[in-house]
Enzyme design. Structure first.
Site, PDB file in Angstrom:
ATOM      1  N   GLU A 188       0.833  -1.205   0.000  1.00 42.22           N
ATOM      2  CA  GLU A 188       0.000   0.000   0.000  1.00 42.22           C
ATOM      3  C   GLU A 188       0.869   1.257   0.000  1.00 42.22           C
ATOM      4  O   GLU A 188       2.032   1.222   0.427  1.00 42.22           O
ATOM      5  CB  GLU A 188      -0.925   0.008   1.221  1.00 42.22           C
TER       6      GLU A 188
ATOM      7  N   GLU B 172       8.275 -17.085  -2.848  1.00 49.26           N
ATOM      8  CA  GLU B 172       8.468 -15.781  -3.483  1.00 49.26           C
ATOM      9  C   GLU B 172       9.908 -15.308  -3.354  1.00 49.26           C
ATOM     10  O   GLU B 172      10.530 -14.856  -4.333  1.00 49.26           O
ATOM     11  CB  GLU B 172       7.533 -14.738  -2.862  1.00 49.26           C
TER      12      GLU B 172
ATOM     13  N   GLY C 195       9.361  -7.354  -3.109  1.00 49.83           N
ATOM     14  CA  GLY C 195       9.162  -8.598  -2.363  1.00 49.83           C
ATOM     15  C   GLY C 195       9.756  -8.582  -0.970  1.00 49.83           C
ATOM     16  O   GLY C 195      10.074  -9.637  -0.415  1.00 49.83           O
ATOM     17  N   GLY C 196       9.898  -7.396  -0.382  1.00 50.90           N
ATOM     18  CA  GLY C 196      10.534  -7.260   0.930  1.00 50.90           C
ATOM     19  C   GLY C 196      11.930  -6.694   0.765  1.00 50.90           C
ATOM     20  O   GLY C 196      12.797  -7.332   0.157  1.00 50.90           O
TER      21      GLY C 196
END
Length: 389
Positions: free
Chosen positions: A130, A244, A365-366
């Site tokens: 977000e 992932e 992805g982090g």
């Protein structure tokens, strides 16, 4: 290719995939990169017809249910066509959106969304991040309020790969905001649902893929589109992080390997002061250092893939894979571009695009910073994350 992990059938699959990409994808890459749009209407169905979307999924839904090293091959070969955007569009569809459909979807959802996703008739995306906080999944503000036999969704998502052109969205939202991450649920939402609007984002790299910010304004979703159980979404997301992160680690070692192959070929053909570049000791030794780093990451990633394929919960190891491999790839590609001198800076050569595309590795992805904190909790504080079944 190591015989420890790959057999003759794997090699045949690699050859088939490489030939397909060379014939059907590579000729269009430059156009898609310039336009910022992949021609999904033609290429997606071709990929589906070849069975490449379904290698990881059950035969009952049109897949092949093959071992994880077919997935490794898919990711490695996608990096060789030098379009991080196209590669991202594929793996975001196959290993982000479709993973949730397969793991948490009802039979009806699997028939409606997973089957056509495998066949190439539908394109999916995963909406978690977000604008208010990328890595803070638990702090999301998008809400889904129960209203009879439906949910009403309000909020926004950003940095969503396939977010502009996808046919459906796998969406995380708060169904019980009062209990933090324990109040998150996952839904599958049709693109044409009233109240959805998307804006394409202008990125440094991954130019071929559509990355979007998506707004949800009183979007009505049938309760039957809930994936799994209400308020269990956070645990579902956590369960799939291993795959992932490992996929992103594999992507990284594969693009570094491709960069090294290209650079070595260039060095063997380019001369300076009367001899080929690959004869200069300083360059040879720098090259070997980079090659060694890439090989170490590749071997590690293969070993973790083998453990994941056996059903082990490897969130720590997969986090290490992404953390170290993406940093290695950035370093290797930066140095490879330097080896090409002024030509490395030219768009007519592959390293410029590769440098831009690779830079997302330690972010998407982090971020690496978040991964280091997660690993600190596991390694230093001895916190254990268990797979919930």
């Amino acid at each position: 290719m190591s015989s420890m992990y790959f057999n003759e059938e794997h090699q045949l699959f690699r050859d088939s995939l490489r030939n397909f990409l060379k014939k059907e994808v590579v000729p269009h890459i430059d156009e898609w990169e310039k336009k910022g749009k992949i021609d999904f209407k033609t290429i997606w169905k071709k990929i589906g017809d070849m069975g490449f979307f379904g290698i990881h999924y059950p035969e009952a839904y049109g897949g092949s249910d093959l071992d994880i090293f077919y997935t490794v091959i898919l990711q490695e070969e996608l990096q060789r066509i030098n379009s991080g955007g196209f590669a991202a569009a594929v793996w975001a569809h196959v290993y982000l959106a479709m993973t949730h459909l397969n793991a948490e979807g009802s039979e009806a959802i699997k028939q409606k969304y997973l089957v056509p996703s495998i066949s190439g008739d539908k394109l999916g995306c995963l909406c978690i991040t977000e604008p208010s906080g990328g890595s803070d999944v638990a702090g999301m503000r998008t809400t889904a309020v129960k209203d009879g036999d439906s949910y009403i969704i309000n909020g926004s998502k950003t940095f969503i790969t396939n977010g502009f052109y996808s046919d459906y969205l796998v969406l995380a939202a708060k169904t019980n905001p009062d209990i933090g991450n324990k109040g998150i649920s996952i839904f599958v939402v049709d693109r044409d649902a009233s109240g959805i609007s998307a804006t394409k984002l202008n990125k440094l790299g991954w130019r071929a893929s559509d990355t979007a910010e998506i707004a949800f304004d009183k979007v009505k979703v049938p309760a039957s589109n809930l994936l799994g159980e209400e308020n269990k979404g956070f645990s579902y997301i956590m369960q799939h992080f291993s795959l992932e992160r490992l996929v992103m680690g594999i992507n990284a070692h594969a693009r570094a390997e491709f960069a090294l192959e290209y650079t070595l070929n260039y060095m063997s053909e380019r001369t300076a002061f009367g001899k080929e570049l690959n004869k200069f000791q300083a360059l040879r030794h720098r090259y070997v250092d980079m090659y060694a780093d890439m090989e170490i990451c590749k071997a590690y990633n293969y070993s973790i893939a083998a453990r994941l394929d056996k059903g082990e919960y490897v969130v720590k190891e997969a986090s290490i894979s992404k953390l170290k491999s993406t940093k290695m790839a950035d370093d290797v590609i930066y140095e490879c571009l330097q080896f090409l001198g002024g030509y490395g800076y030219m768009e007519d050569y592959p390293l410029a695009r590769m440098l831009r595309d690779s830079r997302l590795g330690p972010i998407g992805g982090g971020t690496s910073e978040i991964l280091k904190e997660i690993l600190s909790k596991m390694v230093i504080d001895k916190k254990e994350y268990k797979l919930k079944v």
